[in-house]
Design a protein around this motif. Structure first.
Motif, mmCIF file in Angstrom:
data_model
loop_
_atom_site.group_PDB
_atom_site.id
_atom_site.type_symbol
_atom_site.label_atom_id
_atom_site.label_comp_id
_atom_site.label_asym_id
_atom_site.label_seq_id
_atom_site.Cartn_x
_atom_site.Cartn_y
_atom_site.Cartn_z
ATOM 1 N N GLY A 1 15.817 -60.299 -33.245
ATOM 2 C CA GLY A 1 15.880 -59.493 -34.431
ATOM 3 C C GLY A 1 15.624 -59.994 -35.780
ATOM 4 O O GLY A 1 15.533 -61.253 -35.931
ATOM 5 N N ALA A 2 15.493 -59.229 -36.825
ATOM 6 C CA ALA A 2 14.920 -59.572 -38.300
ATOM 7 C C ALA A 2 13.556 -60.574 -38.202
ATOM 8 O O ALA A 2 12.955 -60.609 -37.054
ATOM 9 C CB ALA A 2 16.087 -60.415 -38.703
ATOM 10 N N ASP A 3 13.592 -61.201 -39.166
ATOM 11 C CA ASP A 3 11.956 -61.812 -39.296
ATOM 12 C C ASP A 3 12.517 -63.150 -40.077
ATOM 13 O O ASP A 3 13.477 -63.685 -40.052
ATOM 14 C CB ASP A 3 10.980 -61.140 -40.368
ATOM 15 N N ASP A 4 11.383 -64.056 -40.048
ATOM 16 C CA ASP A 4 11.604 -65.128 -40.398
ATOM 17 C C ASP A 4 12.054 -65.628 -41.806
ATOM 18 O O ASP A 4 12.887 -66.363 -41.987
ATOM 19 C CB ASP A 4 10.279 -66.041 -40.522
ATOM 20 N N ALA A 5 11.478 -64.436 -42.729
ATOM 21 C CA ALA A 5 12.197 -64.666 -44.137
ATOM 22 C C ALA A 5 13.693 -64.577 -44.253
ATOM 23 O O ALA A 5 14.015 -65.365 -45.036
ATOM 24 C CB ALA A 5 11.344 -63.453 -44.926
ATOM 25 N N SER A 6 14.210 -63.738 -43.477
ATOM 26 C CA SER A 6 15.633 -63.612 -43.532
ATOM 27 C C SER A 6 16.386 -64.860 -43.127
ATOM 28 O O SER A 6 17.270 -65.241 -43.573
ATOM 29 C CB SER A 6 16.051 -62.518 -42.503
ATOM 30 N N ARG A 7 15.908 -65.673 -42.143
ATOM 31 C CA ARG A 7 16.258 -66.931 -41.720
ATOM 32 C C ARG A 7 16.148 -67.988 -42.697
ATOM 33 O O ARG A 7 16.705 -68.823 -42.995
ATOM 34 C CB ARG A 7 15.684 -67.035 -40.201
ATOM 35 N N GLU A 8 14.949 -67.956 -43.068
ATOM 36 C CA GLU A 8 14.655 -69.005 -44.258
ATOM 37 C C GLU A 8 15.575 -68.942 -45.431
ATOM 38 O O GLU A 8 15.977 -69.719 -46.045
ATOM 39 C CB GLU A 8 13.267 -68.854 -44.722
ATOM 40 N N ARG A 9 15.868 -67.666 -45.923
ATOM 41 C CA ARG A 9 16.935 -67.422 -47.234
ATOM 42 C C ARG A 9 18.139 -68.113 -46.637
ATOM 43 O O ARG A 9 18.607 -68.731 -47.336
ATOM 44 C CB ARG A 9 16.965 -65.958 -47.220
ATOM 45 N N TRP A 10 18.778 -67.824 -45.514
ATOM 46 C CA TRP A 10 19.992 -68.221 -45.144
ATOM 47 C C TRP A 10 20.084 -69.828 -44.734
ATOM 48 O O TRP A 10 20.732 -70.627 -45.352
ATOM 49 C CB TRP A 10 20.301 -67.735 -43.657
ATOM 50 N N ALA A 11 18.650 -70.314 -44.380
ATOM 51 C CA ALA A 11 18.685 -71.801 -44.189
ATOM 52 C C ALA A 11 18.776 -72.500 -45.625
ATOM 53 O O ALA A 11 19.594 -73.555 -45.739
ATOM 54 C CB ALA A 11 17.647 -72.309 -43.537
ATOM 55 N N SER A 12 18.337 -71.746 -46.567
ATOM 56 C CA SER A 12 18.063 -72.616 -47.996
ATOM 57 C C SER A 12 19.536 -72.415 -48.528
ATOM 58 O O SER A 12 20.027 -73.346 -49.054
ATOM 59 C CB SER A 12 17.313 -71.608 -48.810
ATOM 60 N N GLN A 13 20.315 -71.559 -48.101
ATOM 61 C CA GLN A 13 21.738 -71.375 -48.717
ATOM 62 C C GLN A 13 22.599 -72.464 -47.838
ATOM 63 O O GLN A 13 23.481 -73.101 -48.660
ATOM 64 C CB GLN A 13 22.486 -70.098 -48.328
ATOM 65 N N VAL A 14 22.195 -72.691 -46.641
ATOM 66 C CA VAL A 14 23.021 -73.572 -45.716
ATOM 67 C C VAL A 14 22.671 -75.119 -46.396
ATOM 68 O O VAL A 14 23.758 -75.836 -46.730
ATOM 69 C CB VAL A 14 22.754 -73.567 -44.369
ATOM 70 N N LEU A 15 21.535 -75.163 -46.721
ATOM 71 C CA LEU A 15 21.156 -76.580 -47.185
ATOM 72 C C LEU A 15 21.809 -76.949 -48.682
ATOM 73 O O LEU A 15 22.043 -78.109 -49.037
ATOM 74 C CB LEU A 15 19.641 -76.968 -47.407
ATOM 75 N N ASP A 16 21.816 -75.880 -49.180
ATOM 76 C CA ASP A 16 22.481 -76.252 -50.834
ATOM 77 C C ASP A 16 23.618 -76.443 -50.873
ATOM 78 O O ASP A 16 24.331 -76.940 -51.690
ATOM 79 C CB ASP A 16 22.562 -74.575 -51.492
ATOM 80 N N THR A 17 24.395 -76.309 -49.679
ATOM 81 C CA THR A 17 26.107 -76.556 -49.549
ATOM 82 C C THR A 17 26.093 -78.250 -49.354
ATOM 83 O O THR A 17 27.000 -78.792 -49.597
ATOM 84 C CB THR A 17 26.795 -76.070 -48.300
ATOM 85 N N GLY A 18 24.976 -78.759 -48.949
ATOM 86 C CA GLY A 18 24.975 -80.097 -49.031
ATOM 87 C C GLY A 18 25.515 -80.914 -47.595
ATOM 88 O O GLY A 18 25.480 -82.061 -47.220
ATOM 89 N N LEU A 19 25.844 -79.996 -46.838
ATOM 90 C CA LEU A 19 26.494 -80.298 -45.320
ATOM 91 C C LEU A 19 25.287 -80.477 -44.242
ATOM 92 O O LEU A 19 25.796 -81.230 -43.283
ATOM 93 C CB LEU A 19 27.515 -79.240 -44.945
ATOM 94 N N PHE A 20 24.149 -80.131 -44.413
ATOM 95 C CA PHE A 20 23.046 -80.292 -43.745
ATOM 96 C C PHE A 20 22.093 -80.693 -44.657
ATOM 97 O O PHE A 20 21.758 -80.209 -45.849
ATOM 98 C CB PHE A 20 22.788 -78.876 -42.883
ATOM 99 N N TYR A 21 20.840 -81.515 -44.127
ATOM 100 C CA TYR A 21 19.912 -81.864 -44.844
ATOM 101 C C TYR A 21 18.534 -81.324 -44.280
ATOM 102 O O TYR A 21 17.569 -81.387 -45.006
ATOM 103 C CB TYR A 21 19.822 -83.199 -44.727
#
Length: 232
Positions: A132-152
C-alpha cells in the motif's frame, strides 16, 4: 553497510530448523554467503539475527541482505543462481538442512536517506515489509525516524517481479514461500542495543504516525551477526 551504490537487494529471512545447532546453521551460511558474493552480481552480504525470535515464518530469527549493483537488479539473482560458480555442492552438506527459509525475494532500490556526521559501525537493523501507499509516504516517515538520532540511514526498496517464486526446491525439499510484500524498508543503527532502537524511536515520535494507507505485513529488529564484502 550504507554507502554502497546498490541498485537493489536480495533479501532472505530464515531460521535454524534445530535451535540447538545454531552454530552449525551460521557456519554453513557463512560459507554460502562468502561464495555467492564473489560471483559478481551480489557484492555484499550482511547477516543479522534476533536470538529472542520464535524462529517461525511470522517471526524468523535471521535475515540476510545481499547488495545488488548490476544496472538491472532484476537480473542479479537469476544470474547468480544459474552461474557455474553457484555453490550447489554446499547443499550436500548435512548442515544445509538446518536452514529453514521463511521469505525471500529481490527488491529494487527506490531511495535512501542518511544522517550527516560521524557514525559507528552498523550494530543492527529494523526491517519493515509492507504494502500500500507510495514511496513519498515512506520517505516522510524515514526522515522523521532519522531525526530522532537512533538510526543513521534508511533505504526504501520495491519488489521485483520474479517468475515462480511461490515454490522452490531448497536443500532437496519443496518449499512454499509466501507472496513477498511490495515494499522493503531497512533502517540501520549504530546503537549499543539495536533491538530497542525502533521501540525507542516510536516513543520519541509519540504523536507522529506512518501514513494510514501503509499496510504493514511484517517487521522486526535484528542485531549484526556477520558480513562479507567482495571486491568490486
Amino acid at each position: 553497510m550504507y554507502g554502497v551504490e546498490r541498485t537493489g537487494v536480495r533479501f532472505v529471512m530464515s531460521s535454524p530448523s534445530d535451535p540447538d545447532r545454531i552454530g552449525d546453521y551460521h557456519a554453513w551460511y557463512d560459507v554460502y554467503g562468502t561464495v555467492v558474493t564473489h560471483l559478481g552480481h551480489l557484492v555484499n552480504c550482511f547477516r543479522f539475527e534476533n536470538p529472542a525470535a520464535a524462529g517461525s515464518v511470522e517471526d524468523p530469527r535471521s535475515v540476510a541482505i545481499y547488495d545488488i549493483v548490476t544496472p538491472d537488479p532484476a537480473t542479479a539473482w537469476p544470474a547468480t543462481e544459474s552461474s557455474e560458480g553457484y555453490p550447489r555442492y554446499l547443499y550436500d552438506d548435512p548442515r544445509a538442512q538446518l536452514v529453514s527459509p521463511a521469505m525471500r525475494g529481490s527488491w529494487a532500490h527506490v531511495g535512501s536517506l542518511a544522517k550527516n556526521g560521524s557514525r559507528g559501525a552498523v550494530t543492527g537493523v529494523h526491517i519493515i515489509l509492507s504494502d500500500g501507499a507510495d514511496d513519498a509516504s515512506r520517505e516522510r516517515w524515514a526522515s522523521q525516524v532519522l531525526d530522532t538520532g537512533l538510526f543513521y540511514a534508511a533505504s526504501r526498496l520495491k519488489l521485483i517481479e520474479e517468475a515462480a517464486r511461490g515454490e522452490a526446491l531448497v536443500n532437496g525439499r519443496r518449499i512454499s514461500f509466501p507472496e513477498p510484500p511490495t515494499w522493503l524498508e531497512i533502517f540501520e543503527t549504530d546503537q549499543r542495543d539495536p533491538l530497542t532502537a525502533y521501540p525507542r524511536t516510536l516513543e520519541a515520535l509519540a504523536g507522529s504516525r506512518r501514513a494510514a494507507e501503509i499496510e504493514q505485513r511484517q517487521a522486526g529488529s535484528f542485531t549484526f551477526y556477520s558480513g562479507y564484502q567482495a571486491a568490486h
